[in-house]
Design a protein around this motif. Structure first.
Motif, PDB file in Angstrom:
ATOM      1  N   PRO A 115       0.827  -1.216   0.000  1.00 34.35           N
ATOM      2  CA  PRO A 115       0.000   0.000   0.000  1.00 34.35           C
ATOM      3  C   PRO A 115       0.861   1.267   0.000  1.00 34.35           C
ATOM      4  O   PRO A 115       0.546   2.234  -0.695  1.00 34.35           O
ATOM      5  CB  PRO A 115      -0.811  -0.129   1.296  1.00 34.35           C
ATOM      6  N   SER A 116       1.970   1.247   0.727  1.00 35.16           N
ATOM      7  CA  SER A 116       2.856   2.419   0.745  1.00 35.16           C
ATOM      8  C   SER A 116       3.441   2.674  -0.640  1.00 35.16           C
ATOM      9  O   SER A 116       3.647   3.830  -1.035  1.00 35.16           O
ATOM     10  CB  SER A 116       3.998   2.226   1.743  1.00 35.16           C
ATOM     11  N   MET A 118       1.906   2.024  -3.458  1.00 43.30           N
ATOM     12  CA  MET A 118       0.837   2.654  -4.232  1.00 43.30           C
ATOM     13  C   MET A 118       0.713   4.136  -3.879  1.00 43.30           C
ATOM     14  O   MET A 118       0.573   4.981  -4.750  1.00 43.30           O
ATOM     15  CB  MET A 118      -0.523   1.979  -3.977  1.00 43.30           C
ATOM     16  N   TRP A 119       0.771   4.435  -2.575  1.00 48.60           N
ATOM     17  CA  TRP A 119       0.651   5.843  -2.156  1.00 48.60           C
ATOM     18  C   TRP A 119       1.810   6.666  -2.691  1.00 48.60           C
ATOM     19  O   TRP A 119       1.642   7.824  -3.049  1.00 48.60           O
ATOM     20  CB  TRP A 119       0.580   5.953  -0.626  1.00 48.60           C
ATOM     21  N   PHE A 122       1.012   7.484  -6.080  1.00 51.36           N
ATOM     22  CA  PHE A 122      -0.126   8.410  -6.114  1.00 51.36           C
ATOM     23  C   PHE A 122       0.305   9.849  -5.773  1.00 51.36           C
ATOM     24  O   PHE A 122      -0.051  10.788  -6.466  1.00 51.36           O
ATOM     25  CB  PHE A 122      -1.217   7.936  -5.147  1.00 51.36           C
ATOM     26  N   TRP A 123       1.080  10.011  -4.715  1.00 52.00           N
ATOM     27  CA  TRP A 123       1.445  11.375  -4.283  1.00 52.00           C
ATOM     28  C   TRP A 123       2.664  11.917  -5.016  1.00 52.00           C
ATOM     29  O   TRP A 123       2.809  13.123  -5.175  1.00 52.00           O
ATOM     30  CB  TRP A 123       1.722  11.418  -2.775  1.00 52.00           C
ATOM     31  N   ASN A 124       3.588  11.027  -5.361  1.00 53.35           N
ATOM     32  CA  ASN A 124       4.878  11.500  -5.894  1.00 53.35           C
ATOM     33  C   ASN A 124       5.114  11.155  -7.356  1.00 53.35           C
ATOM     34  O   ASN A 124       6.106  11.555  -7.928  1.00 53.35           O
ATOM     35  CB  ASN A 124       6.029  10.899  -5.072  1.00 53.35           C
ATOM     36  N   PRO A 131      10.530  13.280  -4.015  1.00 54.91           N
ATOM     37  CA  PRO A 131       9.744  14.444  -4.441  1.00 54.91           C
ATOM     38  C   PRO A 131       9.674  14.538  -5.966  1.00 54.91           C
ATOM     39  O   PRO A 131      10.706  14.446  -6.633  1.00 54.91           O
ATOM     40  CB  PRO A 131      10.536  15.632  -3.888  1.00 54.91           C
ATOM     41  N   PRO A 132       8.475  14.750  -6.508  1.00 55.01           N
ATOM     42  CA  PRO A 132       8.353  14.861  -7.966  1.00 55.01           C
ATOM     43  C   PRO A 132       9.167  16.007  -8.547  1.00 55.01           C
ATOM     44  O   PRO A 132       9.644  15.914  -9.683  1.00 55.01           O
ATOM     45  CB  PRO A 132       6.848  15.087  -8.187  1.00 55.01           C
ATOM     46  N   TYR A 208      -5.932   0.616 -10.326  1.00 53.57           N
ATOM     47  CA  TYR A 208      -5.092   1.809 -10.220  1.00 53.57           C
ATOM     48  C   TYR A 208      -4.171   1.893 -11.434  1.00 53.57           C
ATOM     49  O   TYR A 208      -3.909   2.984 -11.944  1.00 53.57           O
ATOM     50  CB  TYR A 208      -4.299   1.807  -8.900  1.00 53.57           C
ATOM     51  N   GLU A 211      -5.801   3.671 -14.186  1.00 54.89           N
ATOM     52  CA  GLU A 211      -5.817   5.119 -13.953  1.00 54.89           C
ATOM     53  C   GLU A 211      -4.465   5.753 -14.315  1.00 54.89           C
ATOM     54  O   GLU A 211      -4.410   6.775 -15.008  1.00 54.89           O
ATOM     55  CB  GLU A 211      -6.154   5.363 -12.466  1.00 54.89           C
TER      56      GLU A 211
END
Lengths: 390, 267
Positions: A115-116, A118-119, A122-124, A131-132, A208, A211
């Motif tokens: 799950p981490s 995936m997150w 999702f965030w980065n 960091p993106p 996901y 997406e």
């Protein structure tokens, strides 16, 4: 009665019709072809490092019947497809494994740590929790132009690992030097480069992934990408085999294929002899899964002074580094790492360099080499070797 | 037995590395920064969801902020919560933790009959850690801070939590309703449930309340209700890593390292 009581100690397996139907739909009935011969289990590399191998056959049976896998072995699979190369019925086993993982996600039962992952994507927009905004930092001194379809013949897709991992960044830099040496007009997407989503697909999060793929394909379309070269065979595979429903109009090539084309067209020549014996690790996602065995070998052979020697398991039989199928983000205990065996095989050839063509292979193999403490032996990506010969 | 009513306070924060400090005004510049759910709140979300898994109940997400919070709140909703309450009004702007907690509490009162209020330990941008205790003070109910685990007894109406302390842990128990703050990184937040992804995007899943809806005292909200004064702001100096590698046998390396430490930090 005693027998009956004993029997009740064992878990009662209940066939789940809904799950069965779901798996049929997800895999297009792939598991149905399996006649349970067990060659898959026998050939699976986990058998080389574990007393109890990964029973691919059992998981295939569970998929056939609609039974839930419960002991976690589902997440061991590196999706190396060694089993598929030997399956007498030609079953798409990796697809079945991915679908079982999809079901596990739906039942909220993924492996810890995923799950981490995936997150992070999702965030980065990368699986490395980086960091993106720092995606293109590696290229600060290289002055690579942002891809422009009017000016550039190809878009270089760096990928998350080569963007953020310090070791893999060297592969990207080497490739940039080679492309410049060959006079190729190319650009990249810099900080705006999106994640390909291969990590999502390989751990089976189908929904996901859809997406991510739709979003990424849209970026490529907006940027006018038609010809793309990837550094990782994982990105290449996902663009080639899993993006078509989401995209049209861009053609991915792995960089070894692209360089081989440049050599064939006479645009790329290696002038500096290297005097090296090199053995080659076929990345699963280039070799077995996309049947590209020739391009990387031809690049090595075209470098003056390079002698290619093959390992005990090569081409179709190449041993996986252990990094595929999401395993890059899961811990593999010491003593169970395929890459340890692979480095051993490579050293046995007497070669100076173990060449790879995948950032995951380089990371896993180099880690194993560090532990083995072998002197005068290196793990290098083909791009790095080729850049030395310019 | 009534259904367990859980409120999770969620903040949407700028990605820390994308915030710039204006060299002239010393104000935080976040207009171009990407947003994310405050990472500690994700741990609170996971704790709420595992509570719901165990006891059933209803999870309301509560947030105070501008309308651009909405997409990220719907992400949190798709993890398995039931509804979003967004407290949004230009009058809430400039709130410190006193005004923020007052506003959130007005929201909690309006939701009504809440048993457990869960918060992350602190926000990654403000980092005061004052919101959970502030909520408990305004509501005059017990608080359990920095918990790593919690269980609820619905018959006795108590919450029992575990908190790591130096050299061990302590088990704490309070009557419901209570406020709980969750230790950052104590659990792995589950990913969105994709069967809920489009449901979570439906219009009706979100209720927006403004100052009027909350019957908020004008003197308690926003800048007016915030006694905090920021008198100055300084950037922490950036530490350059020297990337020195010591060579030699382990013994030699230790010797040399000890020498460097003695010289540099005067051990």
């Amino acid at each position: 009665m005693a027998d009956f009581e004993q029997a009740t100690d064992e878990e009662v397996l209940l066939i789940d019709d809904e799950l069965w139907e779901q798996l049929i739909e997800l895999t297009d009935g792939a598991a149905a072809l399996c006649f349970q011969c067990g060659v898959c289990t026998a050939i699976c590399p986990w058998g080389l490092v574990r007393q109890k191998p990964l029973s691919v056959r059992t998981l295939m049976r569970q998929a056939q019947l609609g039974l839930q896998e419960k002991n976690g072995s589902l997440w061991l699979c590196t999706t190396c497809a060694q089993c598929e190369a030997y399956c007498p019925r030609g079953v798409n086993i990796v697809d079945v494994f991915r679908s079982l993982r999809t079901v596990a996600w739906e039942n909220r039962n993924p492996e810890k740590g995923l799950p981490s992952l995936m997150w992070s994507i999702f965030w980065n927009d990368n699986p490395w929790s980086q960091p993106p905004t720092q995606r293109a930092l590696w290229a600060n001194n290289l002055d690579i132009p942002i891809f422009n379809p009017q000016e550039h013949e190809v878009m270089l897709y760096i990928g998350c690992t080569s963007s953020y991992d310090q070791r893999a960044q060297k592969i990207a830099s080497a490739l940039v030097h080679i492309l410049r040496g060959a006079g190729v007009e190319f650009g990249f997407l810099g900080e705006e480069e999106p994640c390909c989503g291969e990590a999502v697909l390989s751990v089976g999060h189908k929904h996901y992934f859809e997406e991510v793929a739709a979003k990424t394909a849209q970026v490529f379309q907006e940027r006018g990408v038609t010809q793309m070269v990837t550094i990782s065979p994982h990105c290449y595979d996902v663009f080639r085999n899993h993006y078509p429903p989401f995209s049209n109009g861009f053609q991915p090539l792995h960089y070894t294929q692209y360089l081989f084309n440049l050599i064939s067209e006479g645009r790329l020549q290696f002038m500096k002899p290297l005097d090296l014996q090199v053995t080659f690790q076929d990345p699963c996602y280039l070799g077995r899964i996309n049947q590209e065995y020739q391009a990387p070998r031809e690049i090595l052979k075209s470098i003056p002074g390079v002698e290619l020697v093959e390992m005990e398991n090569s081409a179709e039989d190449a041993l996986c580094c252990g990094g595929g199928g999401g395993r890059m983000w899961l811990e593999t205990p010491i003593g169970e790492r395929f890459s340890d065996l692979r480095v051993e095989q490579a050293v046995q050839t007497g070669a100076d360099i173990l060449a790879a063509a995948c950032p995951f292979c380089v990371a896993c193999l180099e880690d194993s080499l560090k532990v083995r403490k072998t002197e005068n032996f290196e793990v290098r990506d083909i791009a790095e070797i080729a850049a030395r010969a310019l | 037995m009534a259904e367990l009513q859980i409120v999770v306070c969620v903040k949407v924060v700028p990605k820390p590395e994308e915030i710039r400090v204006d060299p002239e005004t010393h104000l935080l510049e976040r207009t171009n920064a990407r947003s994310e759910i405050n990472p500690p709140d994700m741990n609170a979300m996971e704790m709420a969801l595992s509570m719901k898994d165990r006891y059933g109940g209803r999870i309301s997400l509560l947030s105070m902020g501008p309308p651009f919070f909405e997409p990220n709140l719907r992400v949190a909703l798709a993890m398995g919560a039931d509804h979003i309450y967004l407290l949004s009004d230009p009058a809430f702007a400039g709130a410190d933790t006193l005004a923020t907690t007052y506003t959130l509490v007005q929201g909690i009162r309006k939701i009504g009959d809440v048993d457990v209020i869960l918060c992350g330990e602190e926000s990654s941008d403000g980092a005061t850690g004052q919101v959970p205790p502030g909520l408990a003070e305004w509501l005059n109910i017990p608080q359990l801070t920095l918990l790593t685990d919690v269980s609820i007894d619905q018959t006795l109406r108590t919450a029992r939590g575990r908190r790591e302390i130096k050299g061990g842990y302590e088990i704490l128990e309070v009557p419901l309703p209570c406020v709980i703050s969750v230790k950052t990184a104590c659990n792995e937040p589950r990913f969105m449930d994709y069967r809920l992804r489009s449901w979570a995007l439906e219009k009706d899943r979100l209720t927006v309340w403004d100052a009027g809806d909350l019957d908020a005292e004008p003197g308690h909200i926003g800048l007016t209700g915030s006694p905090t004064i920021v008198t100055g702001l300084a950037e922490a100096p950036y530490r350059e890593r020297r990337r020195e590698f010591l060579q030699g046998s382990p013994g030699e390396v230790v010797q040399e390292l000890a020498g460097i430490l003695r010289k540099e930090v005067e051990v």
